[in-house]
Design an enzyme around this catalytic site. Structure first.
Site, PDB file in Angstrom:
ATOM      1  N   GLY A 130       0.834  -1.192   0.000  1.00  0.00           N
ATOM      2  CA  GLY A 130       0.000   0.000   0.000  1.00  0.00           C
ATOM      3  C   GLY A 130       0.872   1.246   0.000  1.00  0.00           C
ATOM      4  O   GLY A 130       2.014   1.226  -0.471  1.00  0.00           O
ATOM      5  N   CYS A 131       0.360   2.341   0.519  1.00  0.00           N
ATOM      6  CA  CYS A 131       1.115   3.597   0.551  1.00  0.00           C
ATOM      7  C   CYS A 131       2.473   3.376   1.202  1.00  0.00           C
ATOM      8  O   CYS A 131       2.564   2.885   2.333  1.00  0.00           O
ATOM      9  CB  CYS A 131       0.334   4.663   1.312  1.00  0.00           C
ATOM     10  SG  CYS A 131       1.235   6.210   1.524  1.00  0.00           S
TER      11      CYS A 131
END
Length: 339
Positions: free
Chosen positions: A180-181
């Protein structure tokens, strides 16, 4: 020096087409400014544009809708020298705020950087023009100076993401983790004893030297990824993978937390073939825990460093956004006691 070897270049996206303006555009060109041009003025405009192109001073391209094939504005390159060029654009007043300018800037800058060997693209903007300021910043331009009263100059730099990876010191290993981020995942992996170095970047995509703005478009295949360099004498790959699965939801594709997009697809990418068996066994055990499993496991194809402001982001911005909670960070930190 010259740009665009083709006499009539054409660049296209799903939204627009960039091509040279012609007599067929006379009706729209008359409406380009805040006042309507008469036929004589339009013909003069076309003639000057052609002469400037032929002299390699200014390259003017029409911004044409890919849907109705009507001219919506113009974008031009000028001042080409020493791998640098400046751009400017103008949209027909009735067609403003519809995304044509932003798409044109992105498409032209991408062409200049990727295929014309331009290192820096400049643009100018009134500091009172909030729409243009936002457009340039959204497309990766950085403000560099105020060139005159009320006029700001911006620069878009070729991403140095293709820089060579630092050589692994003797005994060190590396693994590339998309969770993810990458702001939060980099912070999480740094909590492990034995992790010697981290670097945020973009892995396994289709462009050379992608920018964050490229990756966010969702059509490059790149994943936000953290390169983790570790000492296997201090932390095992198995422990790193435990930390990884603590930080992700492995059941969803192209999403983690509130972040949605192909850049947030989870994945583990290895450079050492000997790690494949270890990782495959771990993945087999993890898959048994969930009804669906969406995490990629592949060899690393490529990796480009992210922009500097993405590196160690949460160290620089302690209150910055993070999809990983304190609960997960504490759980990762607790793994140090179990080794």
């Amino acid at each position: 020096m010259s740009l665009f070897n083709e006499e009539f270049p054409c660049f296209a996206s799903e939204k627009i087409i960039l091509r040279r303006i012609s007599e067929d555009d006379q009706r729209e060109l008359a409406l380009l400014f805040d006042y309507e041009l008469d036929e004589t003025s339009v013909n003069r405009f076309l003639a000057e544009s052609k002469a400037s192109w032929n002299s390699r001073k200014t390259y003017m391209l029409g911004i044409v809708s890919a849907h109705d094939h009507q001219l919506k504005g113009i974008i031009e390159c000028y001042g080409h020298q020493d791998e640098q060029v400046e751009i400017g654009y103008r949209i027909i007043p009735s067609e403003r705020h519809k995304g044509y300018a932003s798409e044109a800037v992105y498409l032209l800058v991408h062409e200049l950087i990727q295929n014309e060997d331009i290192e820096t693209v400049y643009a100018r903007c009134s500091k009172d023009n909030e729409d243009s300021l936002a457009l340039l910043r959204h497309n990766g331009f950085e403000q560099i100076e105020e060139v005159s009263k009320g006029t700001l100059k911006f620069a878009y730099y070729r991403n140095p993401g293709a820089k060579e990876r630092s050589m692994l010191k003797e005994g060190m290993k590396e693994i590339y983790l998309a969770a993810g981020c990458f702001w939060g995942s980099e912070k999480a992996f740094k909590l492990l004893d034995g992790v010697k170095e981290t670097e945020t970047g973009y892995a396994n995509g289709t462009l050379n030297n992608p920018r964050y703005e490229d990756v966010c478009r969702g059509n490059t295949g790149f994943r936000e990824t953290v390169r983790v360099v570790y000492d296997p004498a201090c932390v095992s790959l198995e422990t790193i993978m435990k930390a990884y699965f603590l930080c992700i939801d492995p059941t969803v594709k192209n999403r983690q937390g509130n972040d949605i997009g192909t850049q947030y697809q989870t994945g583990v990418y290895y450079t050492d073939g000997a790690d494949e068996k270890v990782l495959s066994d771990i993945f087999a055990q993890e898959k048994k825990k969930y009804p669906t499993f969406a995490v990629e496991l592949e060899p690393l194809k490529n990796f480009f460093s992210a922009e500097e402001y993405h590196q160690n982001y949460l160290d620089k911005n302690p209150n910055g956004y993070c999809h990983i909670t304190k609960i997960e960070f504490d759980a990762v930190r607790a793994l140090n006691k179990k080794q």
